[in-house]
Motif scaffolding. Sequence first.
Motif, mmCIF file in Angstrom:
data_model
loop_
_atom_site.group_PDB
_atom_site.id
_atom_site.type_symbol
_atom_site.label_atom_id
_atom_site.label_comp_id
_atom_site.label_asym_id
_atom_site.label_seq_id
_atom_site.Cartn_x
_atom_site.Cartn_y
_atom_site.Cartn_z
ATOM 1 N N PHE A 4 0.876 -1.217 0.067
ATOM 2 C CA PHE A 4 -0.121 0.251 -0.016
ATOM 3 C C PHE A 4 1.439 1.594 -0.605
ATOM 4 C CE2 PHE A 4 -3.726 -3.005 0.509
ATOM 5 C CZ PHE A 4 -4.603 -2.685 0.285
ATOM 6 N N GLY A 5 2.010 1.216 -0.736
ATOM 7 C CA GLY A 5 2.683 2.156 -0.802
ATOM 8 C C GLY A 5 4.048 3.219 0.154
ATOM 9 N N GLY A 6 4.546 1.454 0.307
ATOM 10 C CA GLY A 6 5.497 1.885 1.184
ATOM 11 C C GLY A 6 5.166 2.249 2.669
ATOM 12 N N ARG A 7 3.449 1.837 3.308
ATOM 13 C CA ARG A 7 3.257 2.257 4.526
ATOM 14 C C ARG A 7 4.051 1.738 5.974
ATOM 15 N NH1 ARG A 7 0.204 4.908 1.125
ATOM 16 N NH2 ARG A 7 -0.816 6.828 1.910
ATOM 17 N N ASP A 8 4.367 1.891 6.359
ATOM 18 C CA ASP A 8 4.551 1.335 8.155
ATOM 19 C C ASP A 8 3.777 0.395 8.480
ATOM 20 O OD1 ASP A 8 7.034 1.349 9.636
ATOM 21 O OD2 ASP A 8 5.254 1.329 10.873
ATOM 22 N N HIS A 9 4.426 -0.661 8.988
ATOM 23 C CA HIS A 9 3.231 -1.743 9.604
ATOM 24 C C HIS A 9 2.138 -1.495 10.763
ATOM 25 C CE1 HIS A 9 6.352 -1.915 12.324
ATOM 26 N NE2 HIS A 9 5.399 -1.925 13.330
ATOM 27 N N THR A 10 2.586 -0.477 11.111
ATOM 28 C CA THR A 10 1.627 0.314 12.902
ATOM 29 C C THR A 10 0.587 0.660 11.481
ATOM 30 O OG1 THR A 10 2.827 2.248 12.153
ATOM 31 C CG2 THR A 10 3.335 0.371 14.332
ATOM 32 N N THR A 11 0.730 1.427 10.201
ATOM 33 C CA THR A 11 -0.514 2.051 9.686
ATOM 34 C C THR A 11 -1.169 1.091 10.049
ATOM 35 O OG1 THR A 11 0.941 3.377 8.904
ATOM 36 C CG2 THR A 11 -0.532 3.184 7.815
ATOM 37 N N VAL A 12 -1.115 0.017 8.803
ATOM 38 C CA VAL A 12 -1.682 -1.483 9.024
ATOM 39 C C VAL A 12 -2.250 -1.017 9.871
ATOM 40 C CG1 VAL A 12 -1.870 -4.128 8.064
ATOM 41 C CG2 VAL A 12 -0.577 -2.058 7.038
ATOM 42 N N ILE A 13 -1.785 -1.803 11.379
ATOM 43 C CA ILE A 13 -2.499 -2.381 12.952
ATOM 44 C C ILE A 13 -3.399 -0.995 13.126
ATOM 45 C CG2 ILE A 13 -1.971 -1.733 15.033
ATOM 46 C CD1 ILE A 13 1.151 -3.022 14.492
ATOM 47 N N HIS A 14 -3.526 0.526 12.063
ATOM 48 C CA HIS A 14 -4.163 1.202 13.057
ATOM 49 C C HIS A 14 -5.258 0.744 11.637
ATOM 50 C CE1 HIS A 14 -5.014 5.147 13.957
ATOM 51 N NE2 HIS A 14 -6.226 5.550 12.614
ATOM 52 N N ALA A 15 -5.389 0.754 10.862
ATOM 53 C CA ALA A 15 -6.296 0.239 9.638
ATOM 54 C C ALA A 15 -7.242 -0.654 10.442
ATOM 55 C CB ALA A 15 -5.750 0.371 8.263
ATOM 56 N N VAL A 16 -6.460 -1.952 10.561
ATOM 57 C CA VAL A 16 -7.234 -3.081 11.487
ATOM 58 C C VAL A 16 -7.879 -2.736 12.401
ATOM 59 C CG1 VAL A 16 -6.911 -5.133 11.801
ATOM 60 C CG2 VAL A 16 -5.717 -4.765 9.637
ATOM 61 N N ASP A 17 -7.606 -2.422 12.947
ATOM 62 C CA ASP A 17 -8.292 -1.412 14.462
ATOM 63 C C ASP A 17 -9.559 -0.692 14.049
ATOM 64 O OD1 ASP A 17 -6.402 -3.113 15.900
ATOM 65 O OD2 ASP A 17 -5.438 -1.152 16.963
ATOM 66 N N LYS A 18 -8.862 0.331 13.685
ATOM 67 C CA LYS A 18 -10.061 1.354 13.475
ATOM 68 C C LYS A 18 -11.254 0.558 12.830
ATOM 69 C CE LYS A 18 -11.765 5.727 12.838
ATOM 70 N NZ LYS A 18 -11.717 6.476 13.819
ATOM 71 N N ILE A 19 -10.893 0.275 11.331
ATOM 72 C CA ILE A 19 -12.539 -0.999 10.854
ATOM 73 C C ILE A 19 -13.070 -1.644 11.643
ATOM 74 C CG2 ILE A 19 -12.844 -1.787 8.914
ATOM 75 C CD1 ILE A 19 -12.298 1.143 8.105
ATOM 76 N N GLY A 20 -12.186 -2.488 12.096
ATOM 77 C CA GLY A 20 -12.817 -3.329 13.475
ATOM 78 C C GLY A 20 -13.501 -2.283 14.638
ATOM 79 N N THR A 21 -13.122 -1.793 15.027
ATOM 80 C CA THR A 21 -14.281 -0.334 16.029
ATOM 81 C C THR A 21 -15.581 -0.097 15.250
ATOM 82 O OG1 THR A 21 -12.236 -0.043 16.833
ATOM 83 C CG2 THR A 21 -14.055 1.964 17.375
ATOM 84 N N LEU A 22 -14.979 0.713 13.641
ATOM 85 C CA LEU A 22 -16.220 0.954 12.609
ATOM 86 C C LEU A 22 -17.309 0.464 12.085
ATOM 87 C CD1 LEU A 22 -14.605 3.663 10.494
ATOM 88 C CD2 LEU A 22 -16.160 4.047 12.561
#
Length: 73
Positions: free
Chosen positions: A33-51
Motif C-alpha cells: 500500500f505504497g510503502g506504509r509502515d506496519h503500524t499504519t496497517v495495525i491502525h487501519a485494522v483496528d479502526k475498521i474493526g471498531t467502526l
Amino acid sequence: ARRARQVARRRQVAMFLAKTLTSRSLPDIGRRFGGRDHTTVIHAVDKIGTLMRERRQIYEQVTELIQMIKSSD
C-alpha cells in the motif's frame, strides 16, 4: 480534506481486507500500500474493526465485500 478522508477510509478497508483474507504479514501489506509502515496497517485494522462494531452500515458494507471476494475464488 473530505476527499482525503474518503480515500483514507477506503485504504483502511482495503488493508483490513488484506489482513483478514490473506496470510500476508503487516509489513508486507504496508509495502503493498505504497510503502506504509506496519503500524499504519495495525491502525487501519483496528479502526475498521471498531467502526464495524459501532456502525451497522459499515459492518454490512465490509461483510458484503468479504462475501464478494470469497465467492469470486
